[in-house]
Design a protein around this motif. Structure first.
Motif, short mmCIF file in Angstrom:
data_model
loop_
_atom_site.label_atom_id
_atom_site.label_comp_id
_atom_site.label_asym_id
_atom_site.label_seq_id
_atom_site.Cartn_x
_atom_site.Cartn_y
_atom_site.Cartn_z
N PHE A 117 0.83 -1.14 -0.08
CA PHE A 117 0.00 0.08 0.09
C PHE A 117 1.16 1.21 -0.08
N PHE A 118 1.90 1.50 1.13
CA PHE A 118 2.60 2.59 1.09
C PHE A 118 3.60 2.48 -0.13
N GLY A 119 3.88 1.38 -0.53
CA GLY A 119 4.84 1.37 -1.87
C GLY A 119 4.11 2.12 -3.03
N GLY A 120 3.02 1.79 -3.16
CA GLY A 120 1.90 2.86 -4.12
C GLY A 120 1.95 4.17 -4.06
N LEU A 121 1.95 4.47 -2.82
CA LEU A 121 2.26 5.90 -2.60
C LEU A 121 3.62 6.61 -2.83
N PHE A 122 4.63 5.81 -2.30
CA PHE A 122 5.94 6.27 -2.74
C PHE A 122 6.36 6.13 -4.19
N ALA A 123 5.41 5.10 -5.08
CA ALA A 123 5.85 5.05 -6.42
C ALA A 123 5.36 6.32 -7.04
N ALA A 124 3.98 6.72 -6.55
CA ALA A 124 3.35 8.06 -7.07
C ALA A 124 4.38 9.42 -6.92
N TYR A 125 4.71 9.36 -5.94
CA TYR A 125 5.56 10.44 -5.45
C TYR A 125 6.67 10.43 -6.05
N TYR A 173 5.97 11.61 -9.78
CA TYR A 173 5.51 12.91 -10.03
C TYR A 173 6.79 14.00 -9.68
N ARG A 174 7.74 13.60 -8.55
CA ARG A 174 8.81 14.38 -8.12
C ARG A 174 9.68 14.38 -9.54
N SER A 175 9.66 13.28 -10.37
CA SER A 175 10.67 13.26 -11.41
C SER A 175 9.98 14.16 -12.60
N SER A 176 8.86 14.33 -12.55
CA SER A 176 8.15 15.20 -13.50
C SER A 176 8.08 16.67 -13.16
N TYR A 177 8.18 17.00 -11.73
CA TYR A 177 8.01 18.45 -11.52
C TYR A 177 9.00 18.56 -10.19
N HIS A 178 9.93 18.21 -10.55
CA HIS A 178 11.26 18.43 -9.53
C HIS A 178 11.51 19.92 -9.03
N GLN A 179 11.23 20.99 -9.83
CA GLN A 179 11.51 22.17 -9.54
C GLN A 179 10.32 22.47 -8.22
N ALA A 180 9.10 22.31 -8.82
CA ALA A 180 7.76 22.66 -7.99
C ALA A 180 8.03 21.88 -6.64
N PHE A 181 8.26 20.75 -6.67
CA PHE A 181 8.26 19.82 -5.35
C PHE A 181 9.39 20.14 -4.56
N GLY A 182 10.53 20.71 -5.02
CA GLY A 182 11.57 21.11 -4.24
C GLY A 182 11.01 22.52 -3.68
N ALA A 183 10.52 23.47 -4.50
CA ALA A 183 9.96 24.90 -3.87
C ALA A 183 8.86 24.51 -2.88
N ALA A 194 2.72 22.29 -7.25
CA ALA A 194 3.07 22.34 -5.87
C ALA A 194 1.85 21.86 -4.94
N GLU A 195 0.56 22.18 -5.58
CA GLU A 195 -0.51 21.50 -4.93
C GLU A 195 -0.56 20.01 -5.19
N LEU A 196 -0.18 19.49 -6.23
CA LEU A 196 0.14 18.02 -6.33
C LEU A 196 1.02 17.35 -5.17
N TYR A 197 2.14 18.21 -4.92
CA TYR A 197 3.03 17.72 -3.87
C TYR A 197 2.38 17.70 -2.40
N PHE A 198 1.49 18.73 -2.27
CA PHE A 198 0.89 18.91 -0.83
C PHE A 198 -0.33 17.72 -0.95
N GLY A 199 -0.95 17.48 -2.04
CA GLY A 199 -2.08 16.36 -1.91
C GLY A 199 -1.17 15.09 -1.51
N LEU A 200 -0.06 14.90 -2.03
CA LEU A 200 0.65 13.68 -1.65
C LEU A 200 1.28 13.54 -0.36
N TYR A 201 1.46 15.02 0.21
CA TYR A 201 1.86 15.21 1.58
C TYR A 201 0.74 14.80 2.46
N PHE A 202 -0.20 15.32 2.28
CA PHE A 202 -1.23 15.13 3.13
C PHE A 202 -1.78 13.66 2.89
#
Length: 218
Positions: free
Chosen positions: A38-46, A49-59, A145-153
């Protein structure tokens, strides 16, 4: 020396306590494998998306409080220690020590959840909760960035839910220990509870660097 007052017999479908203990361990490991998936799926999604939006995720990551994240990491490591000590006490049938270490584990878990609740509240005040009211300082990075916080929450929320469930299980273990249900011969409920608690702690060990530490060198 064992302080248990109530002898424990194996369930009717087990030959002895050792067989019951091994079955309980196997059952917990099977359950934990499903949780890893289960958590592996979340980590894979992260990761995708981090690879696709590296700058936004860092910010977006820079809007997390690394001090609170580090503090919570230390708290959880401490809770793993107290949980391990509770298992050690159970293996020796030390009822008072079991209860004491389980209470300490619950308190540390409650501290972690309290800090996480404070962090969530701060994100609400900063309008960094995904949805209609989401606002990000850099408009060009707002959507990823909204996607990042979606994954964060999602990731930290599921972790917090697992911790709440764990605290509920620990309360049950305290009640059973107070009734003298554990001894040096029968401690598998405490041991499998410890496996669950350590798993939850390990998940956070992965979440902390993924969510808090990316791009901190910039």
């Amino acid at each position: 020396m064992s302080t248990s007052t109530n002898p424990v017999l194996p369930a009717h479908h087990f030959d002895d306590l050792q067989q019951q203990h091994e079955a309980a361990q196997l059952g917990m490991w099977v359950f934990l494998i499903t949780e890893i998936m289960f958590f592996g799926g979340l980590f894979a999604a992260y990761t995708v998306y981090r690879s696709s939006y590296h700058q936004a995720f860092g910010a977006a990551s820079r809007h997390l409080d690394i001090t609170l994240g580090t503090f919570n990491t230390v708290v959880l490591i401490g809770s793993s220690l107290t949980m391990a000590l509770a298992v050690h006490a159970a293996q020796r049938g030390r009822r008072r020590a079991i209860i004491g270490f389980l209470i300490a584990t619950i308190l540390l878990g409650a501290v972690f959840l309290g800090v996480k609740a404070f962090e969530y509240t701060h994100k609400f005040h900063e309008h960094l909760v995904p949805g209609h009211g989401f606002q990000f300082p850099d408009a060009a990075l707002a959507r990823p960035a909204e996607l990042y916080f979606g994954l964060y929450f999602a990731m930290t929320g599921m972790h917090a839910l697992h911790m709440i469930i764990g605290i509920g299980i620990l309360l049950v273990m305290i009640r059973l220990a107070a009734r003298g249900r554990f001894s040096a011969e029968h401690y598998s409920p405490i041991e499998v509870t410890g496996l669950y608690w350590h798993f939850v702690d390990i998940v956070w060990i992965f979440l902390f660097p993924l969510l808090y530490l990316i791009e901190r060198h910039q």
